[in-house]
Design a protein around this motif. Structure first.
Motif, PDB file in Angstrom:
ATOM      1  N   SER A 108       0.636  -1.229  -0.033  1.00  0.00           N
ATOM      2  CA  SER A 108      -0.153   0.033   0.033  1.00  0.00           C
ATOM      3  C   SER A 108       0.798   1.322   0.219  1.00  0.00           C
ATOM      4  CB  SER A 108      -0.878  -0.131   1.177  1.00  0.00           C
ATOM      5  OG  SER A 108      -0.223   0.006   2.391  1.00  0.00           O
ATOM      6  N   THR A 109       2.071   1.153   0.916  1.00  0.00           N
ATOM      7  CA  THR A 109       2.750   2.443   0.597  1.00  0.00           C
ATOM      8  C   THR A 109       3.561   2.480  -0.479  1.00  0.00           C
ATOM      9  OG1 THR A 109       3.324   2.147   3.317  1.00  0.00           O
ATOM     10  CG2 THR A 109       4.670   3.627   2.246  1.00  0.00           C
ATOM     11  N   PHE A 110       3.823   1.218  -1.203  1.00  0.00           N
ATOM     12  CA  PHE A 110       4.521   1.673  -2.690  1.00  0.00           C
ATOM     13  C   PHE A 110       3.792   2.343  -3.556  1.00  0.00           C
ATOM     14  CE2 PHE A 110       5.590   0.058  -6.955  1.00  0.00           C
ATOM     15  CZ  PHE A 110       7.158   0.292  -6.785  1.00  0.00           C
ATOM     16  N   TYR A 155      -4.820   1.988  -0.068  1.00  0.00           N
ATOM     17  CA  TYR A 155      -5.236   1.131   1.178  1.00  0.00           C
ATOM     18  C   TYR A 155      -6.412   0.215   0.972  1.00  0.00           C
ATOM     19  CZ  TYR A 155      -1.906   3.477   4.374  1.00  0.00           C
ATOM     20  OH  TYR A 155      -0.912   3.891   4.687  1.00  0.00           O
ATOM     21  N   CYS A 156      -7.354   0.867  -0.306  1.00  0.00           N
ATOM     22  CA  CYS A 156      -8.571   0.266  -0.404  1.00  0.00           C
ATOM     23  C   CYS A 156      -8.283  -0.860  -1.479  1.00  0.00           C
ATOM     24  CB  CYS A 156      -9.631   1.042  -1.249  1.00  0.00           C
ATOM     25  SG  CYS A 156     -10.234   2.320   0.027  1.00  0.00           S
ATOM     26  N   PHE A 159      -6.320  -3.566   0.439  1.00  0.00           N
ATOM     27  CA  PHE A 159      -6.996  -4.369   1.651  1.00  0.00           C
ATOM     28  C   PHE A 159      -7.578  -5.762   1.291  1.00  0.00           C
ATOM     29  CE2 PHE A 159     -10.750  -4.448   4.433  1.00  0.00           C
ATOM     30  CZ  PHE A 159     -10.056  -4.617   5.800  1.00  0.00           C
ATOM     31  N   PRO A 160      -8.335  -5.965   0.090  1.00  0.00           N
ATOM     32  CA  PRO A 160      -8.655  -7.340  -0.337  1.00  0.00           C
ATOM     33  C   PRO A 160      -7.806  -8.253  -0.399  1.00  0.00           C
ATOM     34  CG  PRO A 160      -9.795  -5.717  -1.770  1.00  0.00           C
ATOM     35  CD  PRO A 160      -8.572  -4.871  -1.105  1.00  0.00           C
ATOM     36  N   ILE A 161      -6.483  -7.986  -0.590  1.00  0.00           N
ATOM     37  CA  ILE A 161      -5.500  -8.974  -0.391  1.00  0.00           C
ATOM     38  C   ILE A 161      -5.452  -9.627   0.878  1.00  0.00           C
ATOM     39  CG2 ILE A 161      -2.767  -9.171  -0.381  1.00  0.00           C
ATOM     40  CD1 ILE A 161      -2.750  -7.293  -2.734  1.00  0.00           C
ATOM     41  N   ILE A 162      -5.820  -9.124   2.109  1.00  0.00           N
ATOM     42  CA  ILE A 162      -5.741  -9.770   3.352  1.00  0.00           C
ATOM     43  C   ILE A 162      -6.894 -10.967   3.064  1.00  0.00           C
ATOM     44  CG2 ILE A 162      -6.499  -9.264   5.965  1.00  0.00           C
ATOM     45  CD1 ILE A 162      -5.825  -6.380   5.425  1.00  0.00           C
ATOM     46  N   PHE A 202      -1.966  -8.701 -10.319  1.00  0.00           N
ATOM     47  CA  PHE A 202      -1.771  -7.945 -11.724  1.00  0.00           C
ATOM     48  C   PHE A 202      -2.556  -6.976 -12.107  1.00  0.00           C
ATOM     49  CE2 PHE A 202      -2.495  -8.186 -16.538  1.00  0.00           C
ATOM     50  CZ  PHE A 202      -0.891  -7.837 -16.687  1.00  0.00           C
ATOM     51  N   SER A 203      -3.997  -7.051 -11.716  1.00  0.00           N
ATOM     52  CA  SER A 203      -5.103  -5.964 -12.085  1.00  0.00           C
ATOM     53  C   SER A 203      -4.685  -4.853 -11.224  1.00  0.00           C
ATOM     54  CB  SER A 203      -6.128  -6.439 -11.857  1.00  0.00           C
ATOM     55  OG  SER A 203      -6.580  -7.516 -12.535  1.00  0.00           O
ATOM     56  N   ILE A 204      -4.325  -4.925  -9.965  1.00  0.00           N
ATOM     57  CA  ILE A 204      -3.818  -3.700  -9.068  1.00  0.00           C
ATOM     58  C   ILE A 204      -2.658  -2.985  -9.690  1.00  0.00           C
ATOM     59  CG2 ILE A 204      -3.223  -3.275  -6.691  1.00  0.00           C
ATOM     60  CD1 ILE A 204      -5.958  -3.656  -7.181  1.00  0.00           C
ATOM     61  N   LEU A 205      -1.775  -3.961 -10.006  1.00  0.00           N
ATOM     62  CA  LEU A 205      -0.364  -3.257 -10.471  1.00  0.00           C
ATOM     63  C   LEU A 205      -0.709  -2.330 -11.963  1.00  0.00           C
ATOM     64  CD1 LEU A 205       2.740  -3.340 -10.332  1.00  0.00           C
ATOM     65  CD2 LEU A 205       2.665  -5.314 -11.894  1.00  0.00           C
TER      66      LEU A 205
END
Length: 314
Positions: A108-110, A155-156, A159-162, A202-205
């Motif tokens: 998230s920080t990245f 963060y949003c 968050f689903p990765i958790i 991959f989608s988030i990236l």
């Protein structure tokens, strides 16, 4: 530390090896890690303090820089202390919950840093293309809203990765050849199907970091187009100089990451410890060098740093 292959077993404890293949060199490797971390802590803390205390630096560019320094502090603190604990005290054990917490803040920080770099590119675009409207467009209220959106986005999306990780059963190896936890690096030890994790990551990236890079690229094309239409050579040089620090930080932030991806994709002959060292460079180099780059290339910041450091000697 040995893993069981029975699907009924789900590991709740993992072991971070540090840098595999270089275990006997961990004490020496810890020296640049420690020095880099101290420089990152002192440099970014000093930068935040100076921008916060000096009213003349309460301009959009420096406020974005303050956000970047804060993100750098979080990013380095999420990774380096864990690595030093492995190198110095052989503290390799990490619980699953702590591992997921660590990777959540790292990823998230990245993404937050990537968003801040995009905001800084937007700032330079407005400053050069619309100089007379700069302060009326980038008000403190708008900067605050943009900053909140950037952090909420990161963060949003992470968050689903958790939940994607918590649903998995970790019945394979529980020894992680790394200095810190990361999403796919942890998910691959599950005995479940992790295609959802892979495609979501991959989608988030693509929707965050890659999109940010494309928008930064477009903004600089527009900036260069505007700069080369300025009749005065001195004015052109001054305009380009204001972008110099930001361009250096962009290269420093995205460069090691792109190089790491390329080595992982095509450098199959490269030893594993090189991949781990490159991954750590991605986490160490930007937080350490960002305040140095801005301190050297930005006269206002350098003057305030000199004032803070040497005021007692005057």
């Amino acid at each position: 530390m040995t893993a069981s292959n029975h699907s009924s077993v789900s590991h709740t404890v993992f072991y971070l090896l540090g840098i595999p293949g270089l275990e006997d060199q961990h004490m020496w490797i810890s020296i640049p890690f420690f020095i880099s971390y101290v420089i990152a802590l002192l440099g970014n803390s000093l930068l935040i303090f100076i921008i916060f205390m000096e009213r003349s630096l309460h301009e959009p560019m420096y406020l974005f820089l303050c956000m970047l320094a804060g993100a750098d502090l979080v990013l380095s603190t999420c990774t380096v202390p864990q690595a030093l604990a492995i190198f110095w005290f052989n503290m390799k054990e990490i619980s699953l919950d702590r591992c997921i917490t660590q990777l959540f803040f790292i990823h998230s920080t990245f993404i937050s840093e990537s968003g801040i770099l995009l905001m800084m590119a937007f700032d330079r675009y407005i400053a050069i293309c619309y100089p007379l409207r700069y302060t009326t467009i980038l008000t403190h209220t708008l900067i605050g809203k943009i900053g909140v959106i950037a952090f909420l986005r990161s963060y949003c999306t992470i968050f689903p990765i958790i939940f994607l990780l918590k649903r998995l059963t970790f019945c394979q190896n529980n020894v992680i050849p790394h200095t810190y936890c990361e999403h796919i690096g942890l998910a691959k030890y599950a005995c479940n199907d992790i295609r959802v994790n892979i495609w979501y990551g991959f989608s988030i990236l693509m929707l965050t970091v890659v999109l940010d890079v494309l928008l930064i690229f477009v903004s600089y094309i527009l900036i260069l187009h505007a700069v080369f239409h300025i009749p005065s050579q001195d004015a052109r040089h001054k305009a380009l100089n204001t972008c110099g620090s930001h361009v250096c930080i962009i290269i420093l932030f995205y460069g090691p990451g792109i190089f790491t991806i390329l080595t992982q994709r095509f450098g199959h002959h490269i030893p594993p410890h090189i991949h781990i060292l490159l991954a750590n460079v991605c986490m160490l180099a930007p937080p350490m060098l960002n305040p140095i780059i801005y301190g050297i290339k930005t006269k206002q910041i350098w003057e305030q740093v000199a004032h803070v450091l040497f005021i007692k000697q005057k």
